[in-house]
Design a protein around this motif. Structure first.
Motif, PDB file in Angstrom:
ATOM      1  N   ALA A 279      40.606  48.617  43.232  1.00  0.00           N
ATOM      2  CA  ALA A 279      40.722  47.717  44.382  1.00  0.00           C
ATOM      3  C   ALA A 279      39.851  48.205  45.542  1.00  0.00           C
ATOM      4  N   ALA A 280      39.846  49.516  45.772  1.00  0.00           N
ATOM      5  CA  ALA A 280      39.034  50.076  46.851  1.00  0.00           C
ATOM      6  C   ALA A 280      37.546  49.867  46.574  1.00  0.00           C
ATOM      7  N   LEU A 281      37.129  50.077  45.342  1.00  0.00           N
ATOM      8  CA  LEU A 281      35.721  49.877  44.989  1.00  0.00           C
ATOM      9  C   LEU A 281      35.316  48.416  45.124  1.00  0.00           C
ATOM     10  N   ARG A 282      36.202  47.513  44.759  1.00  0.00           N
ATOM     11  CA  ARG A 282      35.896  46.080  44.903  1.00  0.00           C
ATOM     12  C   ARG A 282      35.756  45.700  46.373  1.00  0.00           C
ATOM     13  N   ARG A 283      36.649  46.251  47.228  1.00  0.00           N
ATOM     14  CA  ARG A 283      36.530  45.988  48.676  1.00  0.00           C
ATOM     15  C   ARG A 283      35.206  46.524  49.208  1.00  0.00           C
ATOM     16  N   GLU A 284      34.874  47.726  48.784  1.00  0.00           N
ATOM     17  CA  GLU A 284      33.635  48.365  49.222  1.00  0.00           C
ATOM     18  C   GLU A 284      32.412  47.583  48.747  1.00  0.00           C
ATOM     19  N   ASN A 285      32.478  47.029  47.569  1.00  0.00           N
ATOM     20  CA  ASN A 285      31.371  46.281  46.975  1.00  0.00           C
ATOM     21  C   ASN A 285      31.220  44.897  47.610  1.00  0.00           C
ATOM     22  N   ARG A 286      32.320  44.343  48.109  1.00  0.00           N
ATOM     23  CA  ARG A 286      32.285  43.005  48.693  1.00  0.00           C
ATOM     24  C   ARG A 286      31.420  42.973  49.955  1.00  0.00           C
ATOM     25  N   ARG A 287      31.458  44.023  50.738  1.00  0.00           N
ATOM     26  CA  ARG A 287      30.731  44.055  52.013  1.00  0.00           C
ATOM     27  C   ARG A 287      29.218  43.884  51.841  1.00  0.00           C
ATOM     28  N   PRO A 288      28.561  44.662  50.966  1.00  0.00           N
ATOM     29  CA  PRO A 288      27.111  44.451  50.796  1.00  0.00           C
ATOM     30  C   PRO A 288      26.772  43.051  50.272  1.00  0.00           C
ATOM     31  N   ARG A 289      27.630  42.505  49.426  1.00  0.00           N
ATOM     32  CA  ARG A 289      27.384  41.140  48.930  1.00  0.00           C
ATOM     33  C   ARG A 289      27.430  40.133  50.070  1.00  0.00           C
ATOM     34  N   GLU A 290      28.388  40.291  50.966  1.00  0.00           N
ATOM     35  CA  GLU A 290      28.482  39.390  52.113  1.00  0.00           C
ATOM     36  C   GLU A 290      27.267  39.549  53.016  1.00  0.00           C
ATOM     37  N   ASP A 291      26.815  40.785  53.202  1.00  0.00           N
ATOM     38  CA  ASP A 291      25.627  41.033  54.019  1.00  0.00           C
ATOM     39  C   ASP A 291      24.396  40.355  53.428  1.00  0.00           C
ATOM     40  N   VAL A 292      24.234  40.446  52.113  1.00  0.00           N
ATOM     41  CA  VAL A 292      23.098  39.812  51.440  1.00  0.00           C
ATOM     42  C   VAL A 292      23.164  38.295  51.612  1.00  0.00           C
ATOM     43  N   GLU A 293      24.364  37.732  51.512  1.00  0.00           N
ATOM     44  CA  GLU A 293      24.519  36.285  51.673  1.00  0.00           C
ATOM     45  C   GLU A 293      24.124  35.847  53.087  1.00  0.00           C
TER      46      GLU A 293
END
Length: 102
Positions: A74-88
């Protein structure tokens, strides 16, 4: 007009790991059924069965992700979500400014 026979959903509750372990132990002793333990503590049978299943995984009695592995995932998924949002956001900004320069 009143809603006929519909119950209001109960607010989501959270329980401590100690409480869950106590409930699992009560079920494992075999004095009472899972349904009876759930009813006695005002819990859902589904929740109690999930806690028992997770306790079995944590104890190595069953295959699956342990509680610590679930927390890490869950922590890794939260951490991974941020760069994806930045790219979007950057993609949208690029598209916006590309329109303006034409």
């Amino acid at each position: 007009m009143e809603s006929m026979g519909k119950k209001k959903p109960r607010p989501r509750r959270s329980f401590t790991p100690e409480f869950k372990a106590e409930i699992v132990e009560l079920c494992r002793r075999g004095d009472r059924s899972v349904g009876q333990v759930a009813k006695d503590f005002d819990l859902t049978e589904t929740a109690v069965r999930l806690w028992i299943s997770q306790a079995e995984v944590d104890a190595g009695e069953r295959d699956g992700l342990t509680s610590s592995e679930r927390e890490e995932l869950a922590a890794l998924r939260r951490e991974n979500r941020r760069p994806r949002e930045d790219v979007e956001v950057l993609k949208r900004a690029t598209a916006f400014f590309a329109k303006e320069t034409r």
